[in-house]
Design an enzyme around this catalytic site. Structure first.
Site, PDB file in Angstrom:
ATOM      1  N   HIS A 139      -5.021 -25.734  17.316  1.00 43.49           N
ATOM      2  CA  HIS A 139      -4.988 -26.879  18.221  1.00 43.49           C
ATOM      3  C   HIS A 139      -3.907 -26.594  19.244  1.00 43.49           C
ATOM      4  O   HIS A 139      -2.827 -26.066  18.910  1.00 43.49           O
ATOM      5  CB  HIS A 139      -4.709 -28.188  17.454  1.00 43.49           C
ATOM      6  CG  HIS A 139      -5.942 -28.729  16.783  1.00 43.49           C
ATOM      7  ND1 HIS A 139      -5.896 -29.549  15.677  1.00 43.49           N
ATOM      8  CD2 HIS A 139      -7.264 -28.554  17.087  1.00 43.49           C
ATOM      9  CE1 HIS A 139      -7.141 -29.865  15.321  1.00 43.49           C
ATOM     10  NE2 HIS A 139      -7.979 -29.272  16.157  1.00 43.49           N
ATOM     11  N   ASP A 187      -1.589 -27.999  20.876  1.00 42.01           N
ATOM     12  CA  ASP A 187      -0.180 -28.390  20.781  1.00 42.01           C
ATOM     13  C   ASP A 187       0.605 -27.494  19.829  1.00 42.01           C
ATOM     14  O   ASP A 187       1.815 -27.646  19.689  1.00 42.01           O
ATOM     15  CB  ASP A 187      -0.046 -29.873  20.377  1.00 42.01           C
ATOM     16  CG  ASP A 187      -0.844 -30.249  19.143  1.00 42.01           C
ATOM     17  OD1 ASP A 187      -1.799 -29.530  18.790  1.00 42.01           O
ATOM     18  OD2 ASP A 187      -0.513 -31.275  18.509  1.00 42.01           O
ATOM     19  N   HIS A 188      -0.087 -26.536  19.192  1.00 45.29           N
ATOM     20  CA  HIS A 188       0.606 -25.616  18.276  1.00 45.29           C
ATOM     21  C   HIS A 188       0.614 -24.175  18.778  1.00 45.29           C
ATOM     22  O   HIS A 188       1.274 -23.325  18.180  1.00 45.29           O
ATOM     23  CB  HIS A 188      -0.040 -25.673  16.885  1.00 45.29           C
ATOM     24  CG  HIS A 188       0.135 -27.010  16.241  1.00 45.29           C
ATOM     25  ND1 HIS A 188       1.083 -27.265  15.277  1.00 45.29           N
ATOM     26  CD2 HIS A 188      -0.505 -28.193  16.469  1.00 45.29           C
ATOM     27  CE1 HIS A 188       1.024 -28.537  14.919  1.00 45.29           C
ATOM     28  NE2 HIS A 188       0.069 -29.130  15.638  1.00 45.29           N
ATOM     29  N   HIS A 228      -2.334 -23.328  13.191  1.00 49.53           N
ATOM     30  CA  HIS A 228      -3.745 -23.560  13.499  1.00 49.53           C
ATOM     31  C   HIS A 228      -3.925 -23.581  15.006  1.00 49.53           C
ATOM     32  O   HIS A 228      -2.945 -23.564  15.767  1.00 49.53           O
ATOM     33  CB  HIS A 228      -4.261 -24.838  12.850  1.00 49.53           C
ATOM     34  CG  HIS A 228      -3.669 -26.114  13.381  1.00 49.53           C
ATOM     35  ND1 HIS A 228      -2.332 -26.406  13.297  1.00 49.53           N
ATOM     36  CD2 HIS A 228      -4.248 -27.193  13.997  1.00 49.53           C
ATOM     37  CE1 HIS A 228      -2.105 -27.605  13.824  1.00 49.53           C
ATOM     38  NE2 HIS A 228      -3.246 -28.097  14.261  1.00 49.53           N
ATOM     39  N   ASP A 236      -0.253 -29.807  10.529  1.00 49.74           N
ATOM     40  CA  ASP A 236      -1.221 -30.904  10.538  1.00 49.74           C
ATOM     41  C   ASP A 236      -2.088 -30.932   9.280  1.00 49.74           C
ATOM     42  O   ASP A 236      -2.738 -29.945   8.929  1.00 49.74           O
ATOM     43  CB  ASP A 236      -2.114 -30.779  11.777  1.00 49.74           C
ATOM     44  CG  ASP A 236      -1.300 -30.842  13.054  1.00 49.74           C
ATOM     45  OD1 ASP A 236      -0.065 -30.777  12.977  1.00 49.74           O
ATOM     46  OD2 ASP A 236      -1.918 -30.956  14.124  1.00 49.74           O
ATOM     47  N   HIS A 258       6.107 -34.066  14.398  1.00 47.64           N
ATOM     48  CA  HIS A 258       4.757 -34.118  14.963  1.00 47.64           C
ATOM     49  C   HIS A 258       4.356 -35.567  15.271  1.00 47.64           C
ATOM     50  O   HIS A 258       3.288 -36.044  14.888  1.00 47.64           O
ATOM     51  CB  HIS A 258       3.752 -33.470  13.992  1.00 47.64           C
ATOM     52  CG  HIS A 258       2.449 -33.093  14.639  1.00 47.64           C
ATOM     53  ND1 HIS A 258       1.326 -33.880  14.550  1.00 47.64           N
ATOM     54  CD2 HIS A 258       2.081 -32.024  15.395  1.00 47.64           C
ATOM     55  CE1 HIS A 258       0.332 -33.307  15.194  1.00 47.64           C
ATOM     56  NE2 HIS A 258       0.766 -32.178  15.722  1.00 47.64           N
ATOM     57  N   HIS A 290      -7.201 -29.945   7.478  1.00 47.27           N
ATOM     58  CA  HIS A 290      -7.189 -30.447   8.848  1.00 47.27           C
ATOM     59  C   HIS A 290      -8.580 -30.279   9.465  1.00 47.27           C
ATOM     60  O   HIS A 290      -9.491 -29.801   8.807  1.00 47.27           O
ATOM     61  CB  HIS A 290      -6.104 -29.687   9.623  1.00 47.27           C
ATOM     62  CG  HIS A 290      -5.687 -30.317  10.901  1.00 47.27           C
ATOM     63  ND1 HIS A 290      -5.530 -31.662  11.073  1.00 47.27           N
ATOM     64  CD2 HIS A 290      -5.372 -29.754  12.117  1.00 47.27           C
ATOM     65  CE1 HIS A 290      -5.149 -31.918  12.308  1.00 47.27           C
ATOM     66  NE2 HIS A 290      -5.062 -30.775  12.973  1.00 47.27           N
TER      67      HIS A 290
HETATM   68 ZN   LIG Z   1      -3.887 -30.184  14.778  1.00 50.91          ZN
END
Ligand SMILES: [Zn+2]
Length: 318
Positions: free
Chosen positions: A67, A69-70, A65, A215, A274, A145
């Site tokens: 976000h 941090d990914h 996804h 997530d 995570h 999410h």
């Molecule tokens: Zn996320």
């Protein structure tokens, strides 16, 4: 029987920001002689080098996804591949917007990519076969999410059966007969004799299944819709149960819920990761998971796990 490698190496275990030597999300799956990257947090390319993975050997990238941090490490990784003269195709499975973001960034910096880079858009609301060859099926499925988010199932195909040499050595079989036996079927000889497969072959070890759940908000039994009894399940566990309310508000899971998910779907082993930057010490999260699902381990940078049996292995020299 020695099998080709099927492992996952953890490159980043932190949610949102780096913390205590932990980096944003990334994992690399070695499947036989091939590399698949799952998520690409900021430090992914540094971590790939640190653990001796060649970035040019990465064949596919799966982004769960959008976000940061990914996927914030994605642009730098592609840049390095380009600068180091990559020629080989790279397939990127990601939400559709990543292609647009990537093209915008590259256009703004007047940069180009000269190797074949293909984006495959993930948008299905159900389980979908996104890649298949003669050795593996890869599926995506929807997570729950704050933005569209996808889990992945890496399902190795069954190995061919092994022929019992002592049973066939005096039969003068043709190559096609061996192929039929390896596939698990009976052989009908020209003179009408039938070679029953079960007498002439032995089964090979079972194939491995790895499921990656990034997530997500935890919903009991939700995963039963998409997979069953994986050998190894990775599941996010951003918070402890003490922060269950926060987990719910942010569409994340607690360590307890990750363990419940593993139990719900009949996983053989669980890796939790995570982790929120609020936790310096992760042992309480592990204990919380193990209270529900004994076969739980903590993700940590550099950890490599054999997917077929769930046991840690030394990182192979490449
Ligand atoms: Zn996320």
């Amino acid at each position: 029987m020695s099998l080709p490698p099927f492992t996952v190496t953890i490159l980043g275990t932190s949610s949102a920001t780096p913390a205590y030597g932990r980096f944003p999300s990334a994992q690399v799956v070695q499947f036989h002689q091939r590399l698949f990257l799952i998520d690409c947090g900021e430090a992914a390319q540094f971590q790939l080098r640190k653990y001796h993975f060649s970035i040019q050997k990465i064949e596919k990238i799966f982004i769960s996804h959008l976000h940061g941090d990914h996927f914030f490490g994605f642009f730098g990784l592609i840049g390095s591949m380009q600068l180091q003269g990559r020629k080989r195709e790279l397939l990127v499975y990601a939400p559709p917007e990543l292609e647009h973001i990537f093209k915008t960034i590259y256009a703004a910096s007047d940069a180009s990519v000269t190797f074949p880079l293909k984006f495959i858009h993930l948008k299905s609301h159900s389980k979908e076969l996104i890649y298949e060859d003669d050795a593996i099926n890869v599926y995506s499925f929807p997570m729950n999410h704050r933005v569209p988010c996808f889990g992945f199932v890496f399902q190795e195909k069954p190995f061919l059966r092994k022929i019992r040499k002592e049973k066939v050595e005096n039969l003068s079989l043709l190559p096609i007969h061996y192929d039929v036996l390896r596939k698990g079927e009976d052989v009908v000889l020209e003179d009408g004799r039938i070679l029953k497969n079960s007498e002439y072959t032995i089964p090979s070890p079972p194939p491995g299944v790895f499921v990656h759940c990034s997530d997500t908000f935890y919903t009991p039994l939700y995963y039963k819709n998409f997979f069953d009894s994986p050998d190894l399940l990775y599941h996010e566990a951003t918070f402890s149960s003490a922060e269950a309310k926060r987990a719910e508000l942010t569409f994340h899971s607690t360590a307890n819920q990750a363990a419940q998910a593993a139990r719900d779907c009949g996983a053989k082993k669980l890796i939790i990761g995570h982790f929120s930057a609020r936790y310096k010490e992760l042992t309480p999260l592990l204990e919380e998971a193990r209270a529900v699902f004994r076969e739980s381990i903590l993700a940590e940078e550099g950890l490599t796990v054999n997917i077929r049996d769930g046991f840690p292995v030394p990182v192979p020299v490449r």
